[in-house]
Design a protein around this motif. Structure first.
Motif, PDB file in Angstrom:
ATOM      1  N   VAL A   1      68.309  12.229  63.274  1.00 12.75           N
ATOM      2  CA  VAL A   1      67.072  11.936  63.991  1.00 12.75           C
ATOM      3  C   VAL A   1      66.967  10.458  64.348  1.00 12.75           C
ATOM      4  O   VAL A   1      66.242  10.074  65.279  1.00 12.75           O
ATOM      5  N   ALA A   2      67.689   9.602  63.634  1.00 11.43           N
ATOM      6  CA  ALA A   2      67.710   8.165  63.922  1.00 11.43           C
ATOM      7  C   ALA A   2      68.932   7.574  63.243  1.00 11.43           C
ATOM      8  O   ALA A   2      69.473   8.150  62.288  1.00 11.43           O
ATOM      9  N   ALA A   3      69.364   6.410  63.726  1.00 11.41           N
ATOM     10  CA  ALA A   3      70.520   5.715  63.149  1.00 11.41           C
ATOM     11  C   ALA A   3      70.119   4.294  62.794  1.00 11.41           C
ATOM     12  O   ALA A   3      69.652   3.534  63.652  1.00 11.41           O
ATOM     13  N   VAL A   4      70.274   3.947  61.528  1.00 15.37           N
ATOM     14  CA  VAL A   4      70.021   2.597  61.034  1.00 15.37           C
ATOM     15  C   VAL A   4      71.370   1.984  60.712  1.00 15.37           C
ATOM     16  O   VAL A   4      72.106   2.505  59.867  1.00 15.37           O
ATOM     17  N   HIS A   5      71.708   0.878  61.368  1.00 14.59           N
ATOM     18  CA  HIS A   5      73.048   0.326  61.188  1.00 14.59           C
ATOM     19  C   HIS A   5      73.066  -1.156  61.502  1.00 14.59           C
ATOM     20  O   HIS A   5      72.047  -1.744  61.894  1.00 14.59           O
ATOM     21  N   HIS A   6      74.253  -1.759  61.364  1.00 13.72           N
ATOM     22  CA  HIS A   6      74.413  -3.203  61.468  1.00 13.72           C
ATOM     23  C   HIS A   6      74.523  -3.709  62.899  1.00 13.72           C
ATOM     24  O   HIS A   6      74.436  -4.918  63.122  1.00 13.72           O
TER      25      HIS A   6
ATOM     26  N   ARG B   1      65.479  13.500  55.226  1.00 16.54           N
ATOM     27  CA  ARG B   1      66.667  13.398  54.395  1.00 16.54           C
ATOM     28  C   ARG B   1      67.448  12.138  54.775  1.00 16.54           C
ATOM     29  O   ARG B   1      67.275  11.594  55.869  1.00 16.54           O
ATOM     30  N   LEU B   2      68.297  11.690  53.866  1.00 15.42           N
ATOM     31  CA  LEU B   2      69.081  10.471  54.058  1.00 15.42           C
ATOM     32  C   LEU B   2      70.562  10.805  54.043  1.00 15.42           C
ATOM     33  O   LEU B   2      71.058  11.445  53.104  1.00 15.42           O
ATOM     34  N   LEU B   3      71.278  10.348  55.083  1.00 15.57           N
ATOM     35  CA  LEU B   3      72.733  10.402  55.119  1.00 15.57           C
ATOM     36  C   LEU B   3      73.235   8.966  55.145  1.00 15.57           C
ATOM     37  O   LEU B   3      73.038   8.247  56.127  1.00 15.57           O
ATOM     38  N   LEU B   4      73.859   8.534  54.048  1.00 13.40           N
ATOM     39  CA  LEU B   4      74.342   7.164  53.928  1.00 13.40           C
ATOM     40  C   LEU B   4      75.861   7.141  53.958  1.00 13.40           C
ATOM     41  O   LEU B   4      76.522   7.754  53.118  1.00 13.40           O
ATOM     42  N   ALA B   5      76.414   6.429  54.940  1.00 11.88           N
ATOM     43  CA  ALA B   5      77.848   6.136  54.966  1.00 11.88           C
ATOM     44  C   ALA B   5      78.009   4.769  54.316  1.00 11.88           C
ATOM     45  O   ALA B   5      77.669   3.746  54.915  1.00 11.88           O
ATOM     46  N   SER B   6      78.517   4.755  53.096  1.00 12.29           N
ATOM     47  CA  SER B   6      78.503   3.528  52.299  1.00 12.29           C
ATOM     48  C   SER B   6      79.487   2.487  52.801  1.00 12.29           C
ATOM     49  O   SER B   6      79.366   1.311  52.479  1.00 12.29           O
TER      50      SER B   6
ATOM     51  N   PRO C   1      68.763  14.427  59.328  1.00 14.81           N
ATOM     52  CA  PRO C   1      68.541  13.256  58.472  1.00 14.81           C
ATOM     53  C   PRO C   1      68.435  11.960  59.264  1.00 14.81           C
ATOM     54  O   PRO C   1      68.712  11.909  60.464  1.00 14.81           O
ATOM     55  N   ILE C   2      68.063  10.915  58.560  1.00 17.83           N
ATOM     56  CA  ILE C   2      68.214   9.550  59.056  1.00 17.83           C
ATOM     57  C   ILE C   2      69.584   9.060  58.609  1.00 17.83           C
ATOM     58  O   ILE C   2      69.916   9.114  57.422  1.00 17.83           O
ATOM     59  N   TYR C   3      70.385   8.621  59.565  1.00 15.31           N
ATOM     60  CA  TYR C   3      71.712   8.099  59.243  1.00 15.31           C
ATOM     61  C   TYR C   3      71.619   6.606  58.978  1.00 15.31           C
ATOM     62  O   TYR C   3      70.940   5.873  59.711  1.00 15.31           O
ATOM     63  N   VAL C   4      72.318   6.139  57.937  1.00 15.32           N
ATOM     64  CA  VAL C   4      72.406   4.718  57.630  1.00 15.32           C
ATOM     65  C   VAL C   4      73.868   4.377  57.381  1.00 15.32           C
ATOM     66  O   VAL C   4      74.545   5.053  56.594  1.00 15.32           O
ATOM     67  N   GLY C   5      74.363   3.342  58.056  1.00 12.19           N
ATOM     68  CA  GLY C   5      75.743   2.908  57.850  1.00 12.19           C
ATOM     69  C   GLY C   5      75.921   1.463  58.264  1.00 12.19           C
ATOM     70  O   GLY C   5      75.520   1.093  59.369  1.00 12.19           O
ATOM     71  N   PHE C   6      76.520   0.651  57.382  1.00  6.84           N
ATOM     72  CA  PHE C   6      76.708  -0.760  57.663  1.00  6.84           C
ATOM     73  C   PHE C   6      78.179  -1.157  57.682  1.00  6.84           C
ATOM     74  O   PHE C   6      78.503  -2.336  57.653  1.00  6.84           O
ATOM     75  N   GLY C   7      79.091  -0.187  57.735  1.00 12.00           N
ATOM     76  CA  GLY C   7      80.504  -0.481  57.878  1.00 12.00           C
ATOM     77  C   GLY C   7      81.016  -1.427  56.812  1.00 12.00           C
ATOM     78  O   GLY C   7      80.816  -1.224  55.622  1.00 12.00           O
ATOM     79  N   SER C   8      81.667  -2.502  57.266  1.00  7.31           N
ATOM     80  CA  SER C   8      82.236  -3.482  56.340  1.00  7.31           C
ATOM     81  C   SER C   8      81.268  -4.601  55.996  1.00  7.31           C
ATOM     82  O   SER C   8      81.635  -5.540  55.282  1.00  7.31           O
TER      83      SER C   8
END
Length: 453
Positions: free
Chosen positions: A342-347, A308-313, A278-285
């Motif tokens: 496959v990639a990480a989208v984050h803050h 696919r999307l894996l979101l750490a809310s 998946p593509i990971y997405v997480g923006f922590g706090s």
């Protein structure tokens, strides 16, 4: 050796302190670990005793997000809001640390709350170490503005700019920091990042340079559940899967966050096993704006790309759950999960950035504040990531940025960097703390802690 470790801030600020406390305890030292009140349970859940100090992180974030002066058209109002933000919670930190400090041999703090902890260490005559997760001290190697054109400015401009920022922060804190007298004890700034990402920084900044403080032995991975989102008092309601209640809106009870339940890590493992990376997405706090629109944008982009999307809310109150193409959880163990993405989208927090570098995952850094835009531009310059301010993010722009980091040359560079990633940063930091506290082997330990990465 008895050490007082004070790490306030979000989970990203606290986790290195927990790892350092664990390493020092493993060496037979007595450790008092002080964390923001809302993160004490996180440390205790992983077997590291902790005590609260200062104010709850969520209270501070709430105060920042609801202060209308930050969006005022009057620059003087914005400046006053920034000064007030710098001071917020500092008196409480000082009061709590002054009560904890007696009987210890050394005080160690992270970047958040560094000045408060150092003032207490000086007041009681203890050596002090600050763990820096970013090259914040004045230097001419790191562009003072996190924008493309700043890299073309002469070095003296950067040094002058960092010096101005340091003086401005000192001025903001002068009203709340106590005046200390008498000789100062020894102090050191432990540079806890890879200087290769900021060429020339290791030649100008005091060390030791120890590398990223990552979980090298699976300390956090051994937890049986993925970490929940925890802020302050929990509401008992939970929005439906993928939907949201903004934790700081009137729709949320008492203005507090809703926590998702603990999910067995085996559930996430099963979801990862059952489909493509998946593509990971997480923006922590960090604030993601309207959480419902945010999730819709991510769904659209991932569906368009056939991923696919894996979101750490994180601290956004988004309902957790699993679908074939989407998984939403509160937190994940980056060391365990990111190598399967496959990639990480984050803050662009230092900890998440380091975890993605270690995993060899191409990154899209959508910065919000503080050091995050600097990480984005540093990694972009080295061809390891693409970056954009989070407030400018749209589905079309995210899709284009993911195209950039999906190129074979970027994938090859990230894999090459991961192959040489140093994982002993926590142990080196522990060496430096021991040396500072007056170990008989202090010169050797300090040399070892600062050896070339």
């Amino acid at each position: 050796m008895r050490s007082l470790l004070a790490f306030t801030g979000s989970r990203g600020d606290a986790q290195p302190g927990i790892l350092l406390a664990h390493a020092l305890r493993e060496r037979g030292h007595d450790v008092t670990l002080a964390l923001a009140p809302n993160l004490v349970a996180f440390a205790r859940d992983h077997g590291v005793p902790a005590v609260p100090f200062g104010r709850d992180t969520a209270d501070l974030l709430h105060a920042q997000r609801t202060d209308r002066r930050f969006i005022s058209r009057d620059p003087r109002a914005r400046l006053r809001a920034l000064y007030d933000l710098q001071r917020r919670g500092v008196p409480e930190q000082i009061e709590d640390l002054r009560a904890l400090a007696p009987g210890h041999d050394v005080v160690v703090a992270g970047m958040a709350g560094e000045e408060a902890a150092e003032s207490v260490a000086r007041a009681v005559g203890l050596p002090f170490a600050a763990v820096h997760f970013f090259p914040i001290q004045p230097n001419s190697a790191v562009p003072v503005a996190p924008v493309r054109w700043a890299g073309h400015l002469p070095g003296f401009v950067h040094r002058a700019g960092w010096s101005v920022l340091a003086r401005a922060r000192a001025a903001a804190l002068a009203a709340v920091l106590p005046v200390t007298t008498g000789p100062s004890a020894a102090s050191v700034r432990i540079q806890a990042y890879d200087p290769r990402l900021f060429p020339g920084a290791d030649e100008q900044l005091p060390g030791p340079f120890v590398g990223f403080p990552v979980d090298s032995n699976g300390f956090f991975t051994s937890a049986e559940v993925s970490e929940p989102c925890t802020i302050g008092t929990h509401d008992q309601r939970m929005p439906p899967f993928g939907e949201a209640v903004d934790e700081f809106s009137d729709e949320s009870s008492n203005g507090t966050a809703i926590s998702d339940p603990r999910m067995p890590s085996s559930t996430l493992d099963s979801w990862l096993d059952e489909g493509s990376a998946p593509i990971y997405v997480g923006f922590g706090s960090m604030d993601v704006g309207n959480p419902t629109s945010f999730v819709a944008t991510l769904r659209e982009v991932c569906a368009r790309r056939g991923r696919r999307l894996l979101l750490a809310s994180g601290w956004a109150t988004i309902g957790p759950g699993f679908e074939d193409a989407v998984a939403i959880v509160g937190q994940v163990d980056h060391a365990r999960v990111l190598p399967r993405c496959v990639a990480a989208v984050h803050h662009g927090g230092a900890g998440t950035t380091a975890a993605a570098l270690r995993a060899g995952v191409p990154q899209v850094i959508c910065s919000v504040q503080a050091d995050q835009p600097y990480w984005g531009h540093a990694l972009r310059r080295l061809g390891l990531a693409a970056t954009i301010p989070a407030k400018k993010l749209t589905a079309e722009r995210l899709d284009a940025l993911l195209d950039q980091v999906s190129r074979p040359d970027v994938i090859l560079r990230t894999a090459s960097y991961a192959a040489g990633f140093a994982t002993d940063g926590v142990e080196r930091a522990a060496d430096a703390v021991e040396a500072l506290a007056g170990s008989p082997d202090a010169p050797e330990l300090l040399h070892s802690a600062g050896r070339q990465l």
